[in-house]
Design a protein around this motif. Structure first.
Motif, PDB file in Angstrom:
ATOM      1  N   ILE A 399       0.715  -1.059   0.099  1.00 17.06           N
ATOM      2  CA  ILE A 399      -0.169  -0.027  -0.030  1.00 17.06           C
ATOM      3  C   ILE A 399       0.939   1.260  -0.030  1.00 17.06           C
ATOM      4  N   GLU A 400       2.028   1.210   0.554  1.00 17.27           N
ATOM      5  CA  GLU A 400       2.869   2.578   0.593  1.00 17.27           C
ATOM      6  C   GLU A 400       3.355   2.435  -0.695  1.00 17.27           C
ATOM      7  N   SER A 401       3.791   1.640  -1.584  1.00 20.03           N
ATOM      8  CA  SER A 401       4.425   1.893  -2.577  1.00 20.03           C
ATOM      9  C   SER A 401       3.272   2.109  -3.713  1.00 20.03           C
TER      10      SER A 401
ATOM     11  N   PRO B  28      -0.997   8.033  17.362  1.00 23.82           N
ATOM     12  CA  PRO B  28      -2.058   7.134  16.325  1.00 23.82           C
ATOM     13  C   PRO B  28      -3.143   8.018  15.996  1.00 23.82           C
ATOM     14  N   PHE B  29      -3.575   7.742  14.683  1.00 22.17           N
ATOM     15  CA  PHE B  29      -4.849   8.606  14.122  1.00 22.17           C
ATOM     16  C   PHE B  29      -5.742   7.463  13.639  1.00 22.17           C
ATOM     17  N   PRO B  30      -6.964   7.404  14.558  1.00 24.17           N
ATOM     18  CA  PRO B  30      -7.906   6.598  14.101  1.00 24.17           C
ATOM     19  C   PRO B  30      -8.665   6.583  12.693  1.00 24.17           C
ATOM     20  N   VAL B  31      -8.926   5.897  11.901  1.00 25.72           N
ATOM     21  CA  VAL B  31      -9.473   6.114  10.675  1.00 25.72           C
ATOM     22  C   VAL B  31     -10.751   5.352  10.605  1.00 25.72           C
ATOM     23  N   LEU B  32     -10.493   3.863  10.877  1.00 24.99           N
ATOM     24  CA  LEU B  32     -11.747   3.169  10.970  1.00 24.99           C
ATOM     25  C   LEU B  32     -11.989   2.497  12.482  1.00 24.99           C
ATOM     26  N   HIS B  50     -18.451  10.553   2.595  1.00 27.43           N
ATOM     27  CA  HIS B  50     -17.637  12.007   2.156  1.00 27.43           C
ATOM     28  C   HIS B  50     -16.070  11.800   2.402  1.00 27.43           C
ATOM     29  N   SER B  51     -15.501  12.523   1.767  1.00 25.68           N
ATOM     30  CA  SER B  51     -13.812  12.263   1.606  1.00 25.68           C
ATOM     31  C   SER B  51     -13.145  12.139   3.061  1.00 25.68           C
ATOM     32  N   GLY B  52     -12.423  11.454   3.196  1.00 22.13           N
ATOM     33  CA  GLY B  52     -11.816  11.071   4.499  1.00 22.13           C
ATOM     34  C   GLY B  52     -12.452  10.219   5.472  1.00 22.13           C
ATOM     35  N   SER B  53     -13.482   9.679   5.192  1.00 24.37           N
ATOM     36  CA  SER B  53     -14.331   8.717   6.156  1.00 24.37           C
ATOM     37  C   SER B  53     -13.665   7.439   6.187  1.00 24.37           C
ATOM     38  N   GLY B  54     -12.769   7.079   5.462  1.00 24.28           N
ATOM     39  CA  GLY B  54     -12.098   5.749   5.450  1.00 24.28           C
ATOM     40  C   GLY B  54     -12.462   4.744   4.724  1.00 24.28           C
ATOM     41  N   SER B  56     -11.379   4.247   1.420  1.00 34.18           N
ATOM     42  CA  SER B  56     -10.192   3.603   0.639  1.00 34.18           C
ATOM     43  C   SER B  56      -9.338   2.683   1.640  1.00 34.18           C
ATOM     44  N   THR B  57      -9.290   3.154   2.817  1.00 35.43           N
ATOM     45  CA  THR B  57      -8.643   2.361   3.850  1.00 35.43           C
ATOM     46  C   THR B  57      -9.131   0.999   4.098  1.00 35.43           C
ATOM     47  N   PHE B  58     -10.497   0.979   4.129  1.00 36.43           N
ATOM     48  CA  PHE B  58     -11.200  -0.087   4.374  1.00 36.43           C
ATOM     49  C   PHE B  58     -11.111  -1.103   2.965  1.00 36.43           C
ATOM     50  N   ASP B 177     -11.957   1.120  -6.255  1.00 36.22           N
ATOM     51  CA  ASP B 177     -11.839   2.214  -5.441  1.00 36.22           C
ATOM     52  C   ASP B 177     -12.031   3.251  -6.376  1.00 36.22           C
ATOM     53  N   GLU B 178     -13.046   3.987  -6.361  1.00 30.90           N
ATOM     54  CA  GLU B 178     -13.429   4.993  -7.294  1.00 30.90           C
ATOM     55  C   GLU B 178     -13.063   4.718  -8.879  1.00 30.90           C
ATOM     56  N   PRO B 179     -13.891   3.714  -9.346  1.00 31.34           N
ATOM     57  CA  PRO B 179     -13.052   3.460 -10.636  1.00 31.34           C
ATOM     58  C   PRO B 179     -13.542   4.458 -11.779  1.00 31.34           C
ATOM     59  N   THR B 209     -17.408   4.889  -4.410  1.00 30.64           N
ATOM     60  CA  THR B 209     -17.840   6.167  -5.457  1.00 30.64           C
ATOM     61  C   THR B 209     -18.619   7.364  -4.645  1.00 30.64           C
ATOM     62  N   HIS B 210     -18.196   8.327  -5.156  1.00 33.37           N
ATOM     63  CA  HIS B 210     -18.906   9.678  -4.622  1.00 33.37           C
ATOM     64  C   HIS B 210     -20.477   9.773  -5.021  1.00 33.37           C
ATOM     65  N   GLU B 211     -20.384   9.360  -6.522  1.00 36.08           N
ATOM     66  CA  GLU B 211     -21.741   9.798  -7.210  1.00 36.08           C
ATOM     67  C   GLU B 211     -22.806   8.933  -7.038  1.00 36.08           C
TER      68      GLU B 211
HETATM   69  N1  ATP Z   1      -0.627   6.579   5.189  1.00 38.22           N
HETATM   70  C1  ATP Z   1      -1.423   7.351   5.990  1.00 38.22           C
HETATM   71  N2  ATP Z   1      -1.040   7.853   6.903  1.00 38.22           N
HETATM   72  C2  ATP Z   1      -1.590   8.669   7.875  1.00 38.22           C
HETATM   73  N3  ATP Z   1      -2.962   8.990   7.541  1.00 38.22           N
HETATM   74  C3  ATP Z   1      -3.469   8.453   6.558  1.00 38.22           C
HETATM   75  C4  ATP Z   1      -3.168   7.693   5.582  1.00 38.22           C
HETATM   76  N4  ATP Z   1      -3.806   7.047   4.745  1.00 38.22           N
HETATM   77  C5  ATP Z   1      -4.849   7.859   5.125  1.00 38.22           C
HETATM   78  N5  ATP Z   1      -4.703   8.472   5.803  1.00 38.22           N
HETATM   79  C6  ATP Z   1      -5.916   9.422   6.677  1.00 38.22           C
HETATM   80  O1  ATP Z   1      -7.067   8.417   6.738  1.00 38.22           O
HETATM   81  C7  ATP Z   1      -8.074   9.006   6.634  1.00 38.22           C
HETATM   82  C8  ATP Z   1      -9.110   8.170   5.653  1.00 38.22           C
HETATM   83  O2  ATP Z   1      -8.362   7.944   4.695  1.00 38.22           O
HETATM   84  P1  ATP Z   1      -9.037   7.234   3.400  1.00 38.22           P
HETATM   85  O3  ATP Z   1      -8.115   7.460   2.054  1.00 38.22           O
HETATM   86  O4  ATP Z   1      -9.546   5.894   3.748  1.00 38.22           O
HETATM   87  O5  ATP Z   1     -10.395   8.297   3.052  1.00 38.22           O
HETATM   88  P2  ATP Z   1     -11.545   8.150   1.892  1.00 38.22           P
HETATM   89  O6  ATP Z   1     -12.475   7.779   2.495  1.00 38.22           O
HETATM   90  O7  ATP Z   1     -10.990   7.125   0.915  1.00 38.22           O
HETATM   91  O8  ATP Z   1     -11.538   9.192   1.149  1.00 38.22           O
HETATM   92  P3  ATP Z   1     -11.612   9.849  -0.395  1.00 38.22           P
HETATM   93  O9  ATP Z   1     -13.260   9.873  -0.760  1.00 38.22           O
HETATM   94  O10 ATP Z   1     -10.997  11.339  -0.470  1.00 38.22           O
HETATM   95  O11 ATP Z   1     -10.855   9.008  -1.125  1.00 38.22           O
HETATM   96  C9  ATP Z   1      -7.775  10.701   6.068  1.00 38.22           C
HETATM   97  O12 ATP Z   1      -7.963  11.341   6.988  1.00 38.22           O
HETATM   98  C10 ATP Z   1      -6.366  10.429   5.622  1.00 38.22           C
HETATM   99  O13 ATP Z   1      -5.739  11.681   5.923  1.00 38.22           O
END
Ligand code: ATP
Ligand code: MG
Lengths: 405, 240
Positions: A399-401, B28-32, B50-54, B56-58, B177-179, B209-211
């Protein structure tokens, strides 16, 4: 799988040809230098060993005067006497004593053929000391020395120059205008340690030289003597007893310097062999450094390449590549570069060695085993320096790369 | 098309109490935060938020590209946390097909080779690779571009190549992821039509998707808010 990866590695290298070429160049120069240096070094060692083996073993050279190098040559005051030779011969562990003179330049003539060579005046024992046989005719004898007959033995080069394909035995030649009968031709010996042609010489009886060529002024004294000891173990003892004997015979009192010199030829030969050995080691070491530099060049470029292609690596990992697949991919690139560099380097090194030989006449030896070793070492260097970047690539986090850039 | 389900039947995706936090200089910055979700084989799920809700992380965790900080993720009944790196690579190569917003094709390779790349890592021979990548390229309507380089074709076409690459190993799950994020709405519709066909053929699809127009193609919509699932509703019954 391997085939697919080879193709990919080829593609990746083709994508940046100049860089691939420059990386390879480091390897080419390294391997080329190693091959060249090994060839030249081995050639030099071979030449020295060859010379030593033709020189004769367990030899001393006694010189008139305190030093062999300084001013003795021109002096007519020779301190060594023929009687000294006879006395030395009586010593334990002395096999042969052969008085002789420095090779004297001489014009040699046969019919219309002229050749400037040098003459060694000596006794039959000289040829025994130097293990120098005749390949045609026969050597002269002690009676030739006693009666000062005008007979000569030709060195191989002189025989070639004067007679070509003809048989020189029993022909009459002129040395400095004096007529001599050719008794025989000596076996070729090649170069001496100081690079002179040992075959460009004539050997004549010592007495003939003194009486017929130079008048009778220094009859009974002699410039040099070659002494052959029975064995190499006996040499230190023989050296001491010769010195003691000569001091006694020359009535040198305590505190007075020797009026003669003793040189151990075996020691000279050994030091010459040691010198060439060290020289070829040094050459090899220097060449190895350039090989190392080539390897570091590969590592450097591979590291840059891994960083540049981080995203590509991420994509590959995302679609199912394992760590080992990525490792193999980058390692293959390093191996291809170094192996290709090796091949070109080996070819260039051989070319360089042949060129050196053609231009300077230096002996070279290109042995398959040394080629194989330098090839393997160089390929090993490539793998060694390619491994670290490849492992770095393989350890990247997917994921980093993917996020890189 | 139906698949023979393993007995006892496990859902394709089961996520329980999933947490993910990133290490940042500020701690630590909690995302999920405690995500729970089950997706059955054959579903077609749109993930919104919305953007930043996690999101892509998921998705990255679902795709075995990233690991959760805590919680359970089971793919096809297998607990992913217990798998070795090579086994994860195996899953990414054979069970999952990932489609990215930025296409992520390898720029130096022609389309055919790009599509065939996952097969290389399965040790499939050259002829078979060529045959299968041709077949899939035909299917996404790009058969005549097989030898072109990615930068010679449009974004929509590139995304279809990326989908072809995700499909070439016959995965059970497509994660996207947002294809359509980089595409205009018309091209986006074409891509969605392709996903519709794939789902009809039995492949499970999860896409971000956002749309709303795009999300309307799915049968189920999951909405994220600040690292938690806000809503989860079925908008059309699934096919099988
Ligand atoms: N490698 C990382 N290190 C630190 N924080 C991260 C990292 N990757 C993502 N984040 C943070 O995690 C949060 C969620 O990111 P993520 O990419 O999952 O959001 P998203 O829902 O996909 O947003 P978007 O709709 O803009 O794609 C964001 O606030 C982002 O700043
Ligand atoms: Mg996102």
């Amino acid at each position: 799988m391997l085939k697919a990866m080879l193709e990919e590695a080829w593609q990746a290298m083709g994508a940046n040809r100049l860089r691939t070429f420059l990386t390879m160049l480091g390897m080419v120069i390294g391997v080329g230098a190693v091959v060249l240096m090994i060839s030249v070094g081995q050639g030099a060692r071979y030449a020295v060993n060859q010379t030593i083996s033709t020189m004769g073993s367990n030899l001393f050279i006694l010189g008139s005067g305190p030093s062999v190098s300084g001013g003795v040559k021109g002096s007519t005051l020779f301190t060594l006497k023929m009687a000294d030779a006879e006395a030395i011969e009586e010593l334990d562990h002395v096999e042969v004593v052969a008085p002789y003179h420095h090779p004297a330049p001489a014009q040699v003539q046969f019919g219309a053929n002229n050749w400037k060579s040098s003459v060694v005046p000596t006794v039959p024992g000289y040829l025994d000391c130097r293990v120098w046989n005749t390949v045609a005719g026969r050597p002269f004898s002690d009676s030739d020395v006693r009666s000062a007959t005008t007979v000569a033995l030709l060195g191989w080069t002189v025989a070639q120059k004067l007679f070509g394909d003809m048989d020189p035995v029993d022909k009459i030649i002129r040395i400095q205008g004096v007529a001599f009968t050719v008794l025989g031709v000596l076996a070729p010996k090649g170069q001496s340690l100081d690079g002179r042609d040992q075959d460009d010489t004539l050997v004549i009886p010592l007495t003939t030289y003194q009486r017929k060529l130079f008048g009778e002024s220094f009859r009974g004294s002699v410039q040099l003597m070659m002494v052959k000891a029975a064995s190499s173990e006996a040499m230190p003892g023989v050296e001491k007893s010769i010195a003691a004997l000569l001091r006694q015979r020359h009535r040198l009192r305590e505190g007075v310097a020797d009026d003669f010199s003793i040189r151990n030829l075996t020691a000279v030969a050994e030091s010459a062999a040691e010198t060439t050995r060290i020289m070829s080691l040094l050459l090899g070491a220097i060449a190895s450094i350039s090989l190392l530099v080539g390897g570091i060049g590969i590592m450097n470029i591979m590291l840059v390449s891994v960083t540049e292609r981080t995203r590509e690596i991420g994509i590959r990992l995302a679609i199912g590549a394992r760590e080992q697949d990525i490792l193999l991919q980058f390692l293959l690139e390093a191996i291809i570069i170094s192996v290709a560099g090796c091949c070109i380097g080996v070819v260039l090194g051989i070319g360089g060695a042949l060129l050196t030989n053609a231009l300077t006449g230096t002996a070279i030896i290109i042995s398959g085993s040394s080629l194989l070793v330098s090839f393997l070492v160089a390929a090993g260097v490539g793998v060694f320096f390619g491994y670290y970047p490849a492992r770095k690539a393989a350890r990247l986090d997917p994921i980093e790369s993917l996020r890189y850039q | 098309m139906t698949r023979s389900a393993p007995v006892p039947e496990a859902p394709l995706i089961r996520v329980e109490g999933l947490f993910k936090s990133y290490a940042t200089p500020a701690g630590p910055f909690p995302v999920l935060k405690d995500v729970n979700l089950t997706i059955e084989s054959g579903e077609y799920v749109a993930v919104m938020g919305h953007s930043g809700s996690g999101k892509s992380t998921f998705m990255n965790i679902l795709g075995c590209l990233d690991r959760p900080t805590a919680g359970q993720y089971a793919l096809d009944g297998q607990r992913v946390a217990q798998l070795a790196k090579d086994q994860l690579a195996h899953l990414r190569g054979r069970t999952i097909g990932f489609v990215f917003q930025g296409f992520n094709l390898l720029p130096r390779m022609n389309l055919e080779d790009n599509v065939a790349l996952p097969l290389v890592y399965c040790g499939i021979g050259k002829e078979e690779r060529r045959r299968r990548s041709r077949e899939i390229l035909e299917k996404v309507g790009l058969g005549s571009y097989a030898k072109s380089l990615p930068n010679r074709i449009s974004g929509g076409q590139q995304q279809r190549v990326a989908i072809a690459r995700a499909l070439v190993n016959r995965p059970r799950l497509i994660l996207a992821d947002e294809p359509t994020g980089n595409l205009d709405s018309h091209t986006g519709e074409e891509i969605m039509a392709l996903f519709g066909q794939l789902n009809a053929a039995g492949i499970t699809i999860v896409l971000v998707t956002h749309e709303p127009d795009i999300a309307a193609h799915a049968r189920r919509q999951v909405r994220f808010l600040d690292g938690r699932i806000l809503s989860d509703q079925i908008i059309r019954p699934r096919l099988c």
